[in-house]
Design a protein around this motif. Structure first.
Motif, PDB file in Angstrom:
ATOM      1  N   ARG A 177       0.846  -1.193   0.000  1.00 20.59           N
ATOM      2  CA  ARG A 177       0.000   0.000   0.000  1.00 20.59           C
ATOM      3  C   ARG A 177       0.892   1.258   0.000  1.00 20.59           C
ATOM      4  N   ARG A 178       0.518   2.257  -0.790  1.00 21.59           N
ATOM      5  CA  ARG A 178       1.314   3.486  -0.856  1.00 21.59           C
ATOM      6  C   ARG A 178       0.968   4.452   0.273  1.00 21.59           C
ATOM      7  N   VAL A 179      -0.304   4.444   0.690  1.00 23.27           N
ATOM      8  CA  VAL A 179      -0.752   5.307   1.784  1.00 23.27           C
ATOM      9  C   VAL A 179      -1.585   4.461   2.739  1.00 23.27           C
ATOM     10  N   LEU A 180      -1.325   4.648   4.050  1.00 24.99           N
ATOM     11  CA  LEU A 180      -2.034   3.854   5.055  1.00 24.99           C
ATOM     12  C   LEU A 180      -2.915   4.756   5.907  1.00 24.99           C
ATOM     13  N   ASP A 181      -4.093   4.245   6.261  1.00 24.10           N
ATOM     14  CA  ASP A 181      -4.895   4.912   7.277  1.00 24.10           C
ATOM     15  C   ASP A 181      -4.304   4.573   8.637  1.00 24.10           C
ATOM     16  N   LEU A 182      -4.225   5.568   9.495  1.00 30.00           N
ATOM     17  CA  LEU A 182      -3.611   5.340  10.804  1.00 30.00           C
ATOM     18  C   LEU A 182      -4.334   4.247  11.573  1.00 30.00           C
ATOM     19  N   THR A 183      -5.639   4.131  11.389  1.00 27.78           N
ATOM     20  CA  THR A 183      -6.407   3.108  12.109  1.00 27.78           C
ATOM     21  C   THR A 183      -5.980   1.697  11.724  1.00 27.78           C
ATOM     22  N   GLU A 184      -5.387   1.536  10.545  1.00 23.69           N
ATOM     23  CA  GLU A 184      -4.932   0.212  10.124  1.00 23.69           C
ATOM     24  C   GLU A 184      -3.744  -0.276  10.947  1.00 23.69           C
ATOM     25  N   LEU A 185      -3.132   0.621  11.679  1.00 21.79           N
ATOM     26  CA  LEU A 185      -1.978   0.255  12.512  1.00 21.79           C
ATOM     27  C   LEU A 185      -2.361   0.109  13.982  1.00 21.79           C
ATOM     28  N   ALA A 186      -3.648   0.244  14.293  1.00 24.37           N
ATOM     29  CA  ALA A 186      -4.086   0.263  15.693  1.00 24.37           C
ATOM     30  C   ALA A 186      -3.793  -1.046  16.414  1.00 24.37           C
ATOM     31  N   ASP A 187      -3.908  -2.178  15.736  1.00 22.87           N
ATOM     32  CA  ASP A 187      -3.731  -3.475  16.394  1.00 22.87           C
ATOM     33  C   ASP A 187      -2.319  -4.026  16.254  1.00 22.87           C
ATOM     34  N   GLU A 188      -1.431  -3.249  15.686  1.00 22.83           N
ATOM     35  CA  GLU A 188      -0.049  -3.695  15.501  1.00 22.83           C
ATOM     36  C   GLU A 188       0.768  -3.468  16.775  1.00 22.83           C
ATOM     37  N   PRO A 189       1.779  -4.322  17.007  1.00 19.12           N
ATOM     38  CA  PRO A 189       2.763  -3.967  18.038  1.00 19.12           C
ATOM     39  C   PRO A 189       3.630  -2.815  17.513  1.00 19.12           C
ATOM     40  N   TRP A 190       3.934  -1.878  18.375  1.00 15.59           N
ATOM     41  CA  TRP A 190       4.659  -0.689  17.945  1.00 15.59           C
ATOM     42  C   TRP A 190       6.075  -0.676  18.520  1.00 15.59           C
ATOM     43  N   VAL A 191       6.984  -0.154  17.723  1.00 14.51           N
ATOM     44  CA  VAL A 191       8.334   0.168  18.194  1.00 14.51           C
ATOM     45  C   VAL A 191       8.357   1.670  18.445  1.00 14.51           C
ATOM     46  N   GLY A 192       8.418   2.057  19.701  1.00 14.56           N
ATOM     47  CA  GLY A 192       8.447   3.481  20.025  1.00 14.56           C
ATOM     48  C   GLY A 192       9.736   4.109  19.534  1.00 14.56           C
ATOM     49  N   SER A 193       9.635   5.276  18.906  1.00 16.59           N
ATOM     50  CA  SER A 193      10.831   5.936  18.367  1.00 16.59           C
ATOM     51  C   SER A 193      11.131   7.268  19.046  1.00 16.59           C
ATOM     52  N   GLU A 194      10.296   7.666  20.016  1.00 14.32           N
ATOM     53  CA  GLU A 194      10.446   8.980  20.637  1.00 14.32           C
ATOM     54  C   GLU A 194      10.494   8.885  22.161  1.00 14.32           C
ATOM     55  N   ARG A 195      11.226   9.790  22.767  1.00 11.77           N
ATOM     56  CA  ARG A 195      11.195   9.953  24.221  1.00 11.77           C
ATOM     57  C   ARG A 195      10.000  10.840  24.576  1.00 11.77           C
ATOM     58  N   PRO A 196       9.579  10.860  25.826  1.00  8.53           N
ATOM     59  CA  PRO A 196       8.465  11.741  26.207  1.00  8.53           C
ATOM     60  C   PRO A 196       8.768  13.196  25.869  1.00  8.53           C
ATOM     61  N   GLY A 197       7.788  13.873  25.322  1.00 14.17           N
ATOM     62  CA  GLY A 197       7.984  15.263  24.921  1.00 14.17           C
ATOM     63  C   GLY A 197       7.123  15.588  23.712  1.00 14.17           C
ATOM     64  N   PRO A 198       7.332  16.747  23.091  1.00 13.56           N
ATOM     65  CA  PRO A 198       6.462  17.184  21.994  1.00 13.56           C
ATOM     66  C   PRO A 198       6.491  16.273  20.771  1.00 13.56           C
ATOM     67  N   CYS A 199       7.622  15.595  20.508  1.00 14.65           N
ATOM     68  CA  CYS A 199       7.670  14.679  19.357  1.00 14.65           C
ATOM     69  C   CYS A 199       6.741  13.488  19.600  1.00 14.65           C
ATOM     70  N   LEU A 200       6.845  12.895  20.768  1.00 15.61           N
ATOM     71  CA  LEU A 200       5.961  11.776  21.106  1.00 15.61           C
ATOM     72  C   LEU A 200       4.519  12.250  21.197  1.00 15.61           C
ATOM     73  N   ASP A 201       4.312  13.439  21.715  1.00 11.26           N
ATOM     74  CA  ASP A 201       2.946  13.975  21.820  1.00 11.26           C
ATOM     75  C   ASP A 201       2.275  14.045  20.457  1.00 11.26           C
ATOM     76  N   ALA A 202       3.039  14.422  19.418  1.00 11.14           N
ATOM     77  CA  ALA A 202       2.461  14.519  18.079  1.00 11.14           C
ATOM     78  C   ALA A 202       1.931  13.164  17.613  1.00 11.14           C
ATOM     79  N   VAL A 203       2.654  12.091  17.951  1.00 14.06           N
ATOM     80  CA  VAL A 203       2.234  10.742  17.568  1.00 14.06           C
ATOM     81  C   VAL A 203       1.018  10.311  18.382  1.00 14.06           C
ATOM     82  N   LEU A 204       1.093  10.491  19.689  1.00 10.56           N
ATOM     83  CA  LEU A 204      -0.006  10.047  20.553  1.00 10.56           C
ATOM     84  C   LEU A 204      -1.292  10.815  20.274  1.00 10.56           C
TER      85      LEU A 204
END
Length: 289
Positions: A177-204
């Motif tokens: 798929r070239r573009v994914l809906d964010l909801t399609e990743l809801a049930d996936e295990p995630w690898v966190g890439s950010e420490r707590p702060g504004p970068c992580l806040d944008a994802v959450l």
């Protein structure tokens, strides 16, 4: 304490040889010059001039102060020249703080242009925390955060929005798929890439808007390492575009929508530093980069 301006009056009298000539050169009345010399003698506690023919000549103390007045005059002239160069942006020092992923795409091209246009300005460039921990020495700091956040003594200037991309193993079912809906990743295990702060806040915040909270299976605070975990099949990750300059060969990167997470990058500029042309020029270079 000796008055520096009166010392310059003394120097004018000594170099011209008379109070009258010094007054004419300085645009004062002879009486005003005499008053300045009398006040300086009172400050020095010793006679500085003595009559000589139709004029005056310096005493030993007068010669000493005249020599120092000449030195002070040269130093003041040098200071005025240096200040003029600083006001014009020809010299000075600019202290910049940045976070690593903004370096290659944003700071490097901006700084290359700045050094070409302002070769006489010394740049103090150091890594700062992405969350924008304030460095009192910094004229300009790149930070991630909301627009128009009130910070005392700083002006936040928006530079660019850095969108996040989904990073998946090449064997993942959504890899074609070239573009994914964010909801399609809801049930996936995630690898966190950010420490707590504004970068992580944008994802959450984007995940919350899509109606879920990501299941962080692996915690990581470094983008290259996060890609390694994804390549090993330990989960998927969201990484900002600026953090994907070097891509792992066993991952694929896809756009995300509904919503697209974005981190907003700003220049936090000291209000007092904005008076300096060099700082303004650097800010312009960053905006254009």
């Amino acid at each position: 304490m000796l008055d520096v301006r009166r010392m310059q009056v003394l120097r004018a009298v000594v170099t011209s040889g008379s109070v009258t000539a010094a007054a004419a050169n300085l645009g004062y009345t002879p009486s005003a010059v005499s008053q300045q010399i009398a006040a300086l003698e009172k400050e020095a506690g010793i006679e500085l001039l003595e009559r000589f023919g139709r004029g005056v000549r310096p005493t030993a103390a007068g010669r000493l102060l005249t020599e120092h007045a000449a030195l002070i005059g040269r130093q003041v002239a040098e200071a005025e020249t240096a200040l003029a160069d600083l006001r014009a942006g020809r010299t000075g020092r600019v202290a910049i703080r940045y976070f690593p992923t903004a370096g290659a795409d944003l700071v490097a091209p901006a700084l290359a242009r700045f050094r070409t246009e302002h070769p006489g300005v010394r740049v103090d460039l150091r890594i700062a925390d992405a969350e924008g921990a304030r460095d009192e020495e910094a004229d300009l700091t790149l930070v991630v955060g909301p627009r128009n956040a009130p910070v005392d003594g700083l002006r936040l200037v928006h530079l660019v929005d850095d969108p996040y991309r989904a990073v998946l193993p090449r064997s993942h079912p959504l890899a074609d798929r070239r573009v994914l809906d964010l909801t399609e990743l809801a049930d996936e295990p995630w690898v966190g890439s950010e420490r707590p702060g504004p970068c992580l806040d944008a994802v959450l915040e984007a995940c919350a808007a899509a109606g879920f909270t990501p299941d962080i299976a692996v915690e990581c605070e470094e983008y290259a390492t996060a890609q390694g975990f994804v390549a090993a099949g330990l989960g998927i990750s969201l990484i900002p575009l600026m953090g994907l300059g070097s891509r792992h060969p066993n991952v694929i990167v896809r756009r995300v929508r509904g919503p697209e997470p974005v981190r907003s990058i700003h220049a936090a500029v000291r209000e007092s530093s904005l008076a300096l042309p060099a700082v303004r020029a650097l800010l312009t270079a960053l905006q254009e980069a």
